[in-house]
Enzyme design. Structure first.
Site, PDB file in Angstrom:
ATOM      1  N   LYS A 262       0.876  -1.176   0.000  1.00 15.34           N
ATOM      2  CA  LYS A 262       0.000   0.000   0.000  1.00 15.34           C
ATOM      3  C   LYS A 262       0.911   1.222   0.000  1.00 15.34           C
ATOM      4  CE  LYS A 262      -3.500   2.126   2.958  1.00 15.34           C
ATOM      5  NZ  LYS A 262      -3.263   3.406   2.441  1.00 15.34           N
TER       6      LYS A 262
ATOM      7  N   LYS B  66      -2.820  -2.220   7.834  1.00 14.80           N
ATOM      8  CA  LYS B  66      -1.903  -1.116   8.164  1.00 14.80           C
ATOM      9  C   LYS B  66      -0.869  -1.570   9.190  1.00 14.80           C
ATOM     10  CE  LYS B  66      -3.026   3.013   7.569  1.00 14.80           C
ATOM     11  NZ  LYS B  66      -3.754   4.097   7.106  1.00 14.80           N
TER      12      LYS B  66
ATOM     13  N   CYS C 223      10.260  38.124  20.519  1.00 19.61           N
ATOM     14  CA  CYS C 223      11.245  37.254  19.875  1.00 19.61           C
ATOM     15  C   CYS C 223      12.267  36.791  20.910  1.00 19.61           C
ATOM     16  CB  CYS C 223      11.935  38.023  18.750  1.00 19.61           C
ATOM     17  SG  CYS C 223      13.388  37.189  18.107  1.00 19.61           S
TER      18      CYS C 223
ATOM     19  N   CYS D 251      15.726  38.859  20.008  1.00 25.79           N
ATOM     20  CA  CYS D 251      15.901  40.310  20.081  1.00 25.79           C
ATOM     21  C   CYS D 251      14.859  40.994  20.962  1.00 25.79           C
ATOM     22  CB  CYS D 251      15.884  40.911  18.674  1.00 25.79           C
ATOM     23  SG  CYS D 251      14.241  40.902  17.951  1.00 25.79           S
TER      24      CYS D 251
HETATM   25  S1  IVH Z   1      -6.949  -0.834  -4.006  1.00 32.09           S
HETATM   26  C1  IVH Z   1     -11.721   0.552  -3.980  1.00 32.09           C
HETATM   27  N1  IVH Z   1      -4.377  -1.100  -3.926  1.00 32.09           N
HETATM   28  O1  IVH Z   1      -4.895   3.183  -0.312  1.00 32.09           O
HETATM   29  C2  IVH Z   1     -10.376   1.044  -3.629  1.00 32.09           C
HETATM   30  N2  IVH Z   1      -5.293   0.869  -3.000  1.00 32.09           N
HETATM   31  O2  IVH Z   1      -6.588   3.035   2.093  1.00 32.09           O
HETATM   32  C3  IVH Z   1      -9.357   0.066  -4.092  1.00 32.09           C
HETATM   33  N3  IVH Z   1      -3.598   2.432  -2.133  1.00 32.09           N
HETATM   34  O3  IVH Z   1      -7.852   4.361  -1.767  1.00 32.09           O
HETATM   35  C4  IVH Z   1      -8.032   0.444  -3.620  1.00 32.09           C
HETATM   36  N4  IVH Z   1      -1.841   1.248  -2.671  1.00 32.09           N
HETATM   37  O4  IVH Z   1      -5.531   5.336  -2.557  1.00 32.09           O
HETATM   38  C5  IVH Z   1      -5.409  -0.306  -3.599  1.00 32.09           C
HETATM   39  N5  IVH Z   1      -2.112  -1.494  -3.983  1.00 32.09           N
HETATM   40  C6  IVH Z   1      -3.124  -0.701  -3.670  1.00 32.09           C
HETATM   41  C7  IVH Z   1      -2.936   0.547  -3.046  1.00 32.09           C
HETATM   42  C8  IVH Z   1      -4.051   1.311  -2.719  1.00 32.09           C
HETATM   43  C9  IVH Z   1      -2.251   2.376  -2.131  1.00 32.09           C
HETATM   44  C10 IVH Z   1      -4.388   3.554  -1.557  1.00 32.09           C
HETATM   45  C11 IVH Z   1      -5.572   3.937  -2.413  1.00 32.09           C
HETATM   46  C12 IVH Z   1      -6.764   3.549  -1.583  1.00 32.09           C
HETATM   47  C13 IVH Z   1      -6.203   3.676  -0.183  1.00 32.09           C
HETATM   48  C14 IVH Z   1      -7.025   2.837   0.774  1.00 32.09           C
END
Ligand code: IVH
Length: 743
Positions: free
Chosen positions: A116, A313, A407, A410
């Site tokens: 991600k 996450k 400040c 100064c």
């Molecule tokens: S799939 C329907 N794949 O993370 C939405 N999102 O927290 C499908 N993101 O909105 C999203 N890498 O902006 C997907 N490999 C990845 C991603 C990714 C980053 C972001 C994206 C998404 C957000 C979700």
């Protein structure tokens, strides 16, 4: 040129440029240098400037963008842009997988897992093989049209290969690599521009910037992870999407896994966790997706997110420590920044002893106090931030941090900026501000006053020898030699030898070209490249201060904004009735008329990188008290820097001449030599061809450069000949010393 020739040449150049682009960005196998690439692009730009009718939306020149926009057009997403539901623990991830097994009624559910990437989501649409538009997510239904900004990403093809699908909309993440981000921030700092907090914030800001010239300077990248409208793509799985991305030359994540059980999913998450810190970009999690589109459809979506995917996450990198004290730093422009001094602690491989508190609003919001135990976190930023206070650990001895009324250096009253966040010291002669301005004035890319770094600048200001940067021109060697860099008790004098070197650097700087001087003044919005461009169009400070060109840039932008407000075509005016539209139309055409002469004047000048904000800032500086005083002081000191670049449209001495630099020069670095060539209208490329005008060879020149020069009968200049050509007498200088002798 024959009438057909520009047409042919433009088409040929477009093909060659895109091929080199793909070689560089998609295959990491560049065949030509960046400079040669730029030369090809420039040739195409020149043809298109002479024949605007030849410009096509997929021309690589369109990556550079046009004029600043007044606002973004809106794009309705054909398929809503949803978000993902997060899972924070491995248990929850397993539960999600079990849910899939149950709903699909099968043991093995084929999923893919992708990193991600921590960036900003965008949708990019291709129609008939050509990039049609790019849009932000917006509210999921309607986003901003950011096509102009996205096109600056060179890895993004403007055209698709003819062999695959031609019409579809892909979705992905725009981001910045950590290294690129740090380099950009360091350059911005050196150029006196504001730095960004982290790669994500600066990406988000860049994507929404209205000025394409600014966007061009930012190292944006993109990876695609999904599809919106399928068009003629007909994908039946996420793996199909990866194949499409591959064959279409669209960037995708390097690491992609597949899994068929919950345990495999956990192993992948762990494998990515151990790799993600080595990835060039920030990855705050992993996304798990059911692979088959048929199964995705069976699982369905909620109003906000699909039920067939989750974002796992990773816990952020955090550490706990104690705030020992809070210092307030005074910047060059008087901005006061609170910095927490911490009990040193380890965090993601380094020892941290400072954390930024950003501003006093943030201190109040988080209720941070001195002696508090706090959680600090690195989220991509170089300096960690204080995330939260462990209030349970308070003993009652903690001290509240009040925003200063005066400040800390100064004692002058503090003023609150319009933005209501930044506090500033109101005293332009504040010694802390002055010290930072002097340091900037003396920096390498400004006047290069070798020997004046932070400590010397501080002593010069504290001793009262320097009350404004230009005072360095009145220093004498004896004063400098006696300068105390230590304390009253423990004196450490600067010394005669060092003093002599600094005096020489100061004297040499009198003759520096105008662009270095413009930069040195530290005018808001004027970095090194803007300064260079300003010096190309103005020959002296006085000319710059009274610049009609800059006034035109400001006027054009104001008129254009006014025209847009009055245009019946503008989105906001679409709902007006016919009568109102008629009135608007008349007003718009009146403004158009006023615009004509301004645009005509501007069309005669090839002005790059100077937008209305920088233009206005320069004019404001020279009409301010401090700007006028600076000009008078320069006159008194007999300093009148000039530019030898193309002055007000006339040609520079080296206009059209192409240089290749090789080996080591004794009087300047190759970068400095390149600067001098550029300032006089010439250009510098990396390899020798028959178009090269001169090869400049220092000691130890590259063999292939010399061979190339011989092959193409290009004259080879030694250093003395080169200096003569650019109008510099060879000066014998002592070897360079570190910028601050005692640092
Ligand atoms: S799939 C329907 N794949 O993370 C939405 N999102 O927290 C499908 N993101 O909105 C999203 N890498 O902006 C997907 N490999 C990845 C991603 C990714 C980053 C972001 C994206 C998404 C957000 C979700």
């Amino acid at each position: 040129m024959h009438r057909d020739e520009p047409v042919k040449r433009a088409a040929q150049l477009r093909e060659v440029i895109e091929r080199h682009n793909a070689l560089y960005y998609q295959h990491a196998q560049p065949e030509i240098s960046d400079r040669d690439f730029d030369a090809l692009l420039r040739e195409l730009q020149d043809i298109e400037a002479a024949h605007p009718e030849l410009i096509t939306p997929d021309s690589p020149t369109q990556r550079v963008g046009g004029k600043p926009l007044e606002g973004f057009a809106q794009i309705i997403h054909r398929v809503p842009m949803m978000s993902l539901e997060n899972v924070e623990t491995k248990e929850k991830l397993l539960k999600f997988y079990e849910g899939l097994q149950k709903k699909l009624d099968r043991e093995r559910v084929h999923c893919v897992i992708e990193p991600k990437v921590d960036g900003v989501a965008v949708a990019v649409r291709y129609e008939n093989g050509v990039l049609k538009y790019a849009a932000t997510r917006g509210d999921g239904s309607v986003g901003d049209d950011i096509t102009q900004n996205i096109k600056t990403i060179r890895a993004l093809p403007l055209k698709l290969p003819k062999t695959g699908p031609q019409t579809f909309e892909v979705r992905g993440e725009v981001f910045m690599n950590r290294k690129d981000f740090e380099k950009m921030n360091a350059e911005r700092e050196e150029e006196g521009e504001k730095t960004f907090e982290n790669p994500r914030n600066s990406t988000a800001g860049t994507i929404k910037s209205l000025d394409p010239a600014e966007v061009k300077k930012r190292p944006l990248r993109i990876v695609f992870w999904g599809i919106g409208d399928q068009g003629d793509a007909n994908l039946s799985s996420q793996t199909d999407l990866h194949d499409l991305l591959e064959s279409a030359g669209l960037p995708k994540a390097d690491l992609i896994w597949e899994c068929n059980t919950g345990d495999e999913a956990i192993s992948v998450i762990e494998a990515l966790d151990s790799k993600r810190h080595d990835l060039p970009y920030e990855t705050d999690g992993a996304v798990i997706k059911v692979n088959s589109v048929r199964e995705q459809n069976l699982l369905g979506v909620t109003s906000k997110s699909p039920l067939w995917a989750r974002a796992y996450k990773y816990p952020p990198l955090q550490a706990e420590t104690q705030i020992l004290d809070v210092d307030i730093q005074v910047g060059r422009t008087g901005a006061l920044t609170p910095v927490a001094r911490l009990a040193p602690t380890r965090l993601s491989g380094s020892t941290v002893s400072n954390a930024t508190l950003h501003n006093f609003d943030e201190i109040t919001r988080k209720d941070v106090r001195i002696l508090d135990f706090v959680v600090i976190e690195k989220r991509g930023e170089i300096i960690p931030a204080v995330v939260e206070v462990q209030t349970a650990k308070r003993t009652g001895n903690e001290r509240v941090i009040h925003p200063p009324k005066r400040c800390p250096t100064c004692g002058a009253p503090v003023i609150k900026e319009e933005s209501l966040v930044v506090l500033r010291c109101s005293n332009l002669t504040c010694s802390a501000q002055l010290m930072r301005r002097l340091e900037f004035f003396a920096a390498r890319r400004a006047l290069d006053l070798d020997g004046i770094g932070g400590i010397v600048a501080k002593s010069l200001v504290e001793s009262g020898l320097v009350k404004e940067p230009l005072d360095v021109f009145t220093l004498n060697p004896a004063q400098l030699a006696e300068l105390n860099l230590g304390t009253e008790k423990d004196r450490r004098v600067f010394g005669k030898k060092n003093a002599a070197r600094v005096i020489l650097a100061i004297e040499t700087s009198r003759k520096l070209p105008l662009h270095r001087w413009i930069f040195a003044l530290g005018i808001h919005e004027v970095g090194a490249s803007t300064a260079l461009e300003l010096a190309k169009h103005h020959s002296t400070f006085r000319e710059l201060a009274n610049s009609e060109l800059l006034a035109d840039v400001v006027l054009e932008s104001k008129l254009e904004a006014e025209r847009l407000i009055n245009s019946p075509q503008t989105f906001a005016n679409k709902t007006k009735n016919a009568h109102e539209k008629q009135i608007l139309k008349i007003r718009e055409s009146e403004i158009r008329e006023k615009l004509v002469p301004v645009r005509k004047r501007l069309a005669n000048v090839k002005l790059n990188q100077i937008g209305p904000v920088a233009a206005e800032s320069v004019l404001a500086y020279f009409s301010s008290e401090i700007g006028r005083a600076t000009l008078n002081r320069l006159d008194e000191l007999g300093i009148n820097p000039t530019s030898s670049g193309s002055i007000s449209g006339s040609n520079g001495v080296l206009e059209g001449k192409i240089f290749v630099l090789t080996g080591t020069l004794s009087s300047m670095t190759r970068d400095e030599a390149a600067d001098k060539i550029l300032a006089q209208g010439g250009s510098v490329t990396g390899s020798v061809s028959k178009k090269t005008s001169f090869v400049v060879a220092g000691s130890d020149p590259g063999e292939n450069k010399i061979e190339g020069a011989n092959k193409h009968s290009v004259p080879v200049l030694n250093e003395a000949e080169f200096l003569k050509l650019i109008g510099h007498e060879a000066v014998t200088q002592p070897p360079k010393i570190k910028n601050d002798l005692f640092e």
